[in-house]
Design a protein around this motif. Structure first.
Motif, PDB file in Angstrom:
ATOM      1  N   LEU A  96      -2.272   7.988   5.880  1.00  0.00           N
ATOM      2  CA  LEU A  96      -2.631   8.152   4.476  1.00  0.00           C
ATOM      3  C   LEU A  96      -1.941   7.080   3.631  1.00  0.00           C
ATOM      4  O   LEU A  96      -2.557   6.409   2.805  1.00  0.00           O
ATOM      5  CB  LEU A  96      -2.237   9.549   3.977  1.00  0.00           C
ATOM      6  CG  LEU A  96      -2.563   9.829   2.519  1.00  0.00           C
ATOM      7  CD1 LEU A  96      -4.077   9.907   2.317  1.00  0.00           C
ATOM      8  CD2 LEU A  96      -1.906  11.119   2.049  1.00  0.00           C
ATOM      9  N   ARG A  97      -0.632   6.941   3.901  1.00  0.00           N
ATOM     10  CA  ARG A  97       0.122   5.953   3.138  1.00  0.00           C
ATOM     11  C   ARG A  97      -0.382   4.540   3.395  1.00  0.00           C
ATOM     12  O   ARG A  97      -0.424   3.695   2.520  1.00  0.00           O
ATOM     13  CB  ARG A  97       1.606   6.052   3.465  1.00  0.00           C
ATOM     14  CG  ARG A  97       2.255   7.205   2.700  1.00  0.00           C
ATOM     15  CD  ARG A  97       3.677   7.365   3.099  1.00  0.00           C
ATOM     16  NE  ARG A  97       4.521   6.290   2.590  1.00  0.00           N
ATOM     17  CZ  ARG A  97       5.823   6.217   2.843  1.00  0.00           C
ATOM     18  NH1 ARG A  97       6.389   7.136   3.567  1.00  0.00           N
ATOM     19  NH2 ARG A  97       6.536   5.241   2.362  1.00  0.00           N
ATOM     20  N   LYS A  98      -0.792   4.329   4.652  1.00  0.00           N
ATOM     21  CA  LYS A  98      -1.341   3.009   4.988  1.00  0.00           C
ATOM     22  C   LYS A  98      -2.591   2.730   4.164  1.00  0.00           C
ATOM     23  O   LYS A  98      -2.781   1.640   3.647  1.00  0.00           O
ATOM     24  CB  LYS A  98      -1.672   2.959   6.478  1.00  0.00           C
ATOM     25  CG  LYS A  98      -0.578   2.311   7.288  1.00  0.00           C
ATOM     26  CD  LYS A  98      -1.043   2.084   8.698  1.00  0.00           C
ATOM     27  CE  LYS A  98       0.080   1.492   9.529  1.00  0.00           C
ATOM     28  NZ  LYS A  98      -0.219   1.518  10.967  1.00  0.00           N
ATOM     29  N   THR A  99      -3.422   3.793   4.112  1.00  0.00           N
ATOM     30  CA  THR A  99      -4.666   3.634   3.353  1.00  0.00           C
ATOM     31  C   THR A  99      -4.365   3.334   1.891  1.00  0.00           C
ATOM     32  O   THR A  99      -4.962   2.455   1.273  1.00  0.00           O
ATOM     33  CB  THR A  99      -5.503   4.915   3.459  1.00  0.00           C
ATOM     34  OG1 THR A  99      -5.449   5.383   4.790  1.00  0.00           O
ATOM     35  CG2 THR A  99      -6.937   4.655   3.047  1.00  0.00           C
ATOM     36  N   ILE A 100      -3.406   4.108   1.350  1.00  0.00           N
ATOM     37  CA  ILE A 100      -3.031   3.898  -0.046  1.00  0.00           C
ATOM     38  C   ILE A 100      -2.530   2.473  -0.238  1.00  0.00           C
ATOM     39  O   ILE A 100      -2.923   1.772  -1.167  1.00  0.00           O
ATOM     40  CB  ILE A 100      -1.971   4.916  -0.487  1.00  0.00           C
ATOM     41  CG1 ILE A 100      -2.599   6.308  -0.557  1.00  0.00           C
ATOM     42  CG2 ILE A 100      -1.391   4.550  -1.864  1.00  0.00           C
ATOM     43  CD1 ILE A 100      -1.610   7.418  -0.780  1.00  0.00           C
ATOM     44  N   ASN A 101      -1.687   2.067   0.703  1.00  0.00           N
ATOM     45  CA  ASN A 101      -1.142   0.711   0.620  1.00  0.00           C
ATOM     46  C   ASN A 101      -2.246  -0.325   0.627  1.00  0.00           C
ATOM     47  O   ASN A 101      -2.232  -1.267  -0.151  1.00  0.00           O
ATOM     48  CB  ASN A 101      -0.214   0.451   1.807  1.00  0.00           C
ATOM     49  CG  ASN A 101       1.219   0.699   1.426  1.00  0.00           C
ATOM     50  OD1 ASN A 101       1.519   0.836   0.239  1.00  0.00           O
ATOM     51  ND2 ASN A 101       2.091   0.760   2.399  1.00  0.00           N
ATOM     52  N   ARG A 102      -3.191  -0.112   1.530  1.00  0.00           N
ATOM     53  CA  ARG A 102      -4.271  -1.086   1.620  1.00  0.00           C
ATOM     54  C   ARG A 102      -5.075  -1.103   0.326  1.00  0.00           C
ATOM     55  O   ARG A 102      -5.428  -2.159  -0.190  1.00  0.00           O
ATOM     56  CB  ARG A 102      -5.170  -0.749   2.809  1.00  0.00           C
ATOM     57  CG  ARG A 102      -6.124  -1.870   3.132  1.00  0.00           C
ATOM     58  CD  ARG A 102      -6.800  -1.670   4.453  1.00  0.00           C
ATOM     59  NE  ARG A 102      -5.846  -1.740   5.563  1.00  0.00           N
ATOM     60  CZ  ARG A 102      -6.162  -1.446   6.820  1.00  0.00           C
ATOM     61  NH1 ARG A 102      -7.385  -1.052   7.103  1.00  0.00           N
ATOM     62  NH2 ARG A 102      -5.267  -1.544   7.774  1.00  0.00           N
ATOM     63  N   GLY A 103      -5.333   0.112  -0.176  1.00  0.00           N
ATOM     64  CA  GLY A 103      -6.067   0.231  -1.448  1.00  0.00           C
ATOM     65  C   GLY A 103      -5.338  -0.500  -2.558  1.00  0.00           C
ATOM     66  O   GLY A 103      -5.931  -1.288  -3.302  1.00  0.00           O
ATOM     67  N   LEU A 104      -4.026  -0.255  -2.633  1.00  0.00           N
ATOM     68  CA  LEU A 104      -3.213  -0.908  -3.661  1.00  0.00           C
ATOM     69  C   LEU A 104      -3.301  -2.418  -3.518  1.00  0.00           C
ATOM     70  O   LEU A 104      -3.436  -3.148  -4.497  1.00  0.00           O
ATOM     71  CB  LEU A 104      -1.757  -0.470  -3.531  1.00  0.00           C
ATOM     72  CG  LEU A 104      -1.403   0.843  -4.233  1.00  0.00           C
ATOM     73  CD1 LEU A 104       0.034   1.201  -3.974  1.00  0.00           C
ATOM     74  CD2 LEU A 104      -1.657   0.734  -5.729  1.00  0.00           C
ATOM     75  N   ASN A 105      -3.257  -2.832  -2.259  1.00  0.00           N
ATOM     76  CA  ASN A 105      -3.286  -4.270  -2.010  1.00  0.00           C
ATOM     77  C   ASN A 105      -4.573  -4.903  -2.506  1.00  0.00           C
ATOM     78  O   ASN A 105      -4.574  -5.971  -3.091  1.00  0.00           O
ATOM     79  CB  ASN A 105      -3.139  -4.506  -0.509  1.00  0.00           C
ATOM     80  CG  ASN A 105      -2.178  -5.621  -0.258  1.00  0.00           C
ATOM     81  OD1 ASN A 105      -1.037  -5.548  -0.718  1.00  0.00           O
ATOM     82  ND2 ASN A 105      -2.638  -6.642   0.401  1.00  0.00           N
ATOM     83  N   ILE A 106      -5.664  -4.172  -2.270  1.00  0.00           N
ATOM     84  CA  ILE A 106      -6.956  -4.679  -2.732  1.00  0.00           C
ATOM     85  C   ILE A 106      -6.946  -4.771  -4.251  1.00  0.00           C
ATOM     86  O   ILE A 106      -7.346  -5.774  -4.839  1.00  0.00           O
ATOM     87  CB  ILE A 106      -8.097  -3.756  -2.244  1.00  0.00           C
ATOM     88  CG1 ILE A 106      -8.248  -3.914  -0.735  1.00  0.00           C
ATOM     89  CG2 ILE A 106      -9.401  -4.080  -2.960  1.00  0.00           C
ATOM     90  CD1 ILE A 106      -9.124  -2.875  -0.104  1.00  0.00           C
TER      91      ILE A 106
END
Lengths: 545, 112
Positions: A210-220
Motif C-alpha cells: 500500500l505504501r509503495k503504491t502511495i509512494n509511486r502515486g506521490l512520485n507521479i
C-alpha cells in the motif's frame, strides 16, 4: 513486477525488461554508429543482430526464462565487446572517426542549459563562448531597441533543438565519433542512474505494498508538479523579460524626471521642448535650490535604490550568477527605501506648508483715451509652460485678462496679484514682488503673457488677474495675441473667449457688444437680462451718491 | 607507445590468416570460428570478428551459405573460395618465413 518491451531481432521476437531494453538499445545504437560508415556496415549489423538473437535464445532456453533481463544484456556486451571493438581498423585507410568530421559545427538550441528556449546557450556553444555574453547582448538589444525580443522569437522558431547525442556533440563542434558519443551518453546515463538509485533507496524498506503504491502515486504527482513548474517558470521567464523591458524604460524616464514627477502641482508640464528635460524647471521653481530640493533628490534616489537592487538581483539569478548576499540586498534596499520615503514626506510636508495662506494685492492704473487695441506682444513670446527660469527671475505664465464695465468716466487697468505663503506676511511679501510690464502708446495697449518674480520667491501659487475697466461708450479691439490671456469675459452675445478675438467691442449698458461680428449668436432674453442688471447697478450707484 | 596497442596490432595482423586457416580444414559458421579463436586466446570479444568476416567475404576470399539452426535464426556457414584457398597458401608461406625469421632473430642474442 516489470514492464517488458518487445523487440524483433533477426526475425525473432524477444521480451525485454524495461531496464534491459534501454541498456540494450543504447548499446546497439553505439555499435550501429561504429559500423554504419564502414563498407558493408549494414551486413555486419545484420550478422551481429543475428548473433545476439542466437545468444538470447540460448540463454532463454538455458535459464528457462521468457523475458530478457539486464544480466543477459550485460552478457551480450561482455561477449561481443565494447562498441569500439567493432571498428575494423586493419583497413587500408583507417578511419580516425566515424560519422561527421570534426570542426563542422551546427547551430542547435541547447535546451539542457536554457532559461527560455535555449537559443542563447545554443549560440554560445556554436561560437564557443560563455552563454552569459550572448544573454547580455540579447538583453541590451531588448532594452534599447526591442529587436532582441523579435530576434529571439525568430531564432527560437528557426533553430532546431539538439535532441540526440550526435546533435549535442555537433552543437559543440566535437567530432561525432564513437568515443565522444559514448562519453556523452555515459554522462547522461550516469545522471539517470543516480536519480533512479536514489528513487529506489527511498522506496526500499517500506515493505507494504500500500505504501509503495502511495509512494509511486506521490512520485507521479511530484513529477507532474515539477513539469508544471518548469512550464510556468519558462512562461514567467518570458514574462520577466517583458517586464524588465517596461521597468527598465520606466526607471530610465523616472531617473531623469525624478523630482518633478513626484510633485505634480496643478497640471505642470514636465516635458519641455527646448532642452529642459522633464520638469527640472518646475522642481527648481517650487523647491528652489535649498534644503528641500536636496532632500527630495536624495529621498527619491534612496527610494529608487530598492527596486533597482531588486531588479539586479533578479537579473543575476536569471543568469545563474546569484549575487553574494540576497539578504544584505534586501536589508540595504529596504532601509534605504524607508529613509527615502521619510525624506520625501518631510520635504514634501515643508513645501506644502508654504502654500498655506493666500493673499491678494491690488494695483490700478488709469488709462488715457477711450479706444483701445489690446495686444500681448510686449515681451518675447513664451513657450506655453507654466515656469521658466530666466537669469535670476522666475517667469510664471499665469495671467488672466478680463474686461468689465467701469463706472468712472475714464478707463483703467486693475491688476490683482495673488500669492501664497506660510504666513500672511510671507504671502503678502510675495504678492508685492510681481513684475508685470505693460505699455500704452496711443490706443495700443501692450501686455505680456507672463509676469516675473525673483527666483528666490519660488512658485507659491502666484497668479495675476488683469481687468480692463471700460466706461460706457468706449471701444476695444482684441488682437489675436491675447487669446491665451482671455478668461471668461462676459459679453452681450454670450460668446466664448476664443470667438471674441479679432473683433472690436463696444461697452454698452448691457455689456460688451461686438461691432464687426458677421453672425452673432444673439440671445434676446439674455441680452434683456443683462440690460436689466446694468440698469439696476446704475440705480444703485445713483442712490449711493 | 602502449604495450596493449602493440599486442592488439600483432594479433590483428595474424587474425585473417588464422580465420582462413580454420576454414581451410572445415566449413564453419561464425560462432564456431569464434569459439576456436577464443579457445586459442587470440580474441577476447566477438565484435572484432564480424567486420573482418564481412570484409574477407567482400574481397572474394570467403563464401557462405545459409543453414537452419535449432536455437535461433538461420546461420551463415562460411567456406573458402578458390581464390581464398590460394590466398591462404600464400599467407601460410609468408607466415612460415616470418616465423623462422622471428625465431632466428629473437634467439640469436642468447647464442652470442
Amino acid at each position: 513486477m516489470n514492464k517488458t518491451i518487445n523487440i524483433n531481432l533477426a526475425g525473432i521476437i524477444f521480451h525485454l525488461d524495461e531496464g534491459a531494453y534501454e541498456s540494450f538499445r543504447d548499446y546497439l545504437n553505439q555499435v550501429k554508429n561504429a559500423l554504419e560508415s564502414q563498407e558493408g556496415g549494414a551486413e555486419i549489423i545484420a550478422d551481429i543482430e543475428a548473433r545476439i538473437a542466437e545468444l538470447f535464445s540460448m540463454r532463454m532456453q538455458e535459464f528457462k526464462r521468457e523475458a530478457v533481463t539486464i544480466e543477459d544484456v550485460n552478457f551480450i556486451q561482455a561477449t561481443l565487446g565494447a562498441p569500439q571493438d567493432f571498428e575494423d581498423d586493419s583497413d587500408e585507410a583507417p578511419h580516425t572517426s566515424a560519422g561527421i568530421p570534426a570542426g563542422k559545427k551546427r547551430l542547435f538550441r541547447n535546451t539542457d542549459e536554457s532559461i527560455i528556449g535555449g537559443v542563447a546557450s545554443g549560440i554560445a556553444a556554436y561560437f564557443g563562448t560563455d552563454v552569459v555574453w550572448i544573454r547580455i547582448i540579447f538583453l541590451v538589444l531588448l532594452f534599447f531597441t526591442g529587436i532582441g525580443f523579435i530576434t529571439y522569437l525568430i531564432l527560437w522558431m528557426a533553430i532546431p533543438e539538439a535532441k540526440t547525442t550526435a546533435q549535442k556533440l555537433q552543437m559543440r563542434g566535437e567530432p561525432v565519433n564513437l568515443s565522444n558519443i559514448e562519453r556523452s551518453v555515459k554522462e547522461e546515463l550516469d545522471g539517470v542512474k543516480e536519480r533512479f538509485g536514489r528513487f529506489r533507496e527511498e522506496n526500499q524498506g517500506t515493505g507494504q505494498s500500500l505504501r509503495k503504491t502511495i509512494n509511486r502515486g506521490l512520485n507521479i504527482i511530484i513529477n507532474i508538479l515539477e513539469w508544471l513548474f518548469r512550464l510556468v517558470f519558462k512562461f514567467f521567464g518570458l514574462l520577466f523579460i517583458l517586464v524588465c523591458l517596461v521597468i527598465g524604460f520606466t526607471l530610465f524616464v523616472a531617473l531623469f524626471g525624478v523630482i518633478a514627477s513626484t510633485w505634480n502641482f496643478g497640471g505642470i508640464d514636465f516635458i519641455s521642448i527646448d532642452g529642459n528635460i522633464l520638469g527640472l524647471n518646475a522642481a527648481e521653481a517650487i523647491l528652489g535650490s535649498g534644503i528641500e530640493l536636496t532632500l527630495m533628490r536624495i529621498g527619491t534616489l534612496l527610494t529608487l535604490l530598492f527596486p533597482i537592487l531588486g531588479l539586479t538581483t533578479l537579473l543575476a539569478k536569471a543568469f545563474k550568477r546569484p549575487l553574494a548576499n540576497g539578504r544584505l540586498v534586501n536589508i540595504v534596499g529596504g532601509t534605504s527605501f524607508f529613509i527615502g520615503l521619510a525624506l520625501l514626506l518631510y520635504a514634501g510636508g515643508n513645501v506644502l506648508s508654504s502654500f498655506k495662506v493666500s493673499t491678494t494685492e491690488m494695483r490700478t492704473v488709469e488709462l488715457q483715451g477711450n479706444t483701445f487695441d489690446m495686444r500681448a506682444e510686449l515681451l518675447e513670446e513664451s513657450d506655453g509652460f507654466l515656469f521658466e527660469i530666466d537669469d535670476d527671475n522666475l517667469r510664471i505664465e499665469n495671467v488672466k485678462l478680463d474686461i468689465k464695465k467701469s463706472f468712472d468716466p475714464s478707463a483703467s487697468l486693475a491688476m490683482k496679484h495673488r500669492a501664497r505663503g506660510s504666513s500672511n506676511s510671507d504671502a503678502r511679501k510675495r504678492a508685492m514682488q510681481f513684475d508685470y510690464p505693460f505699455e500704452q502708446v496711443g490706443p495700443v495697449m501692450s501686455l505680456s503673457e507672463y509676469f516675473t518674480v525673483p527666483e528666490e520667491a519660488l512658485y507659491r501659487g502666484q497668479e495675476l488677474q488683469v481687468t480692463l475697466y471700460l466706461p460706457i461708450g468706449s471701444e476695444v479691439y482684441l488682437d489675436p495675441s491675447v487669446e491665451n490671456l482671455l478668461y471668461g469675459i462676459e459679453n452681450a452675445h454670450n460668446m466664448w473667449d476664443g470667438e471674441m478675438i479679432g473683433h472690436t467691442w463696444k461697452m454698452e449698458r448691457r455689456g460688451l457688444v461686438c461691432m464687426d461680428c458677421e453672425e452673432i449668436d444673439y440671445f434676446e432674453s439674455e441680452a434683456v437680462e443683462a440690460q436689466i442688471e446694468a440698469l439696476e447697478l446704475e440705480i444703485k450707484k445713483l442712490k449711493e451718491n | 607507445m602502449k604495450i596493449d596497442n602493440t599486442k592488439a596490432q600483432m594479433r590483428k595482423g595474424i587474425l585473417e590468416y588464422c580465420i582462413l586457416g580454420i576454414l581451410d580444414s572445415s566449413d564453419a559458421y561464425a560462432s564456431d570460428i569464434i569459439d576456436q579463436l577464443k579457445e586459442a586466446k587470440l580474441i577476447v570479444v566477438e565484435g572484432t570478428l564480424y567486420p573482418l568476416l564481412t570484409r574477407l567475404k567482400n574481397a572474394g576470399l570467403l563464401e557462405y551459405r545459409w543453414e537452419e539452426s535449432s536455437s535461433g535464426p538461420p546461420r551463415k556457414y562460411y567456406s573458402l573460395s578458390d581464390s581464398g584457398r590460394a590466398f591462404q597458401k600464400e599467407l601460410k608461406m609468408t607466415w612460415e618465413e616470418l616465423q623462422s625469421a622471428v625465431t632466428i632473430l629473437t634467439t640469436r642474442p642468447n647464442q652470442s
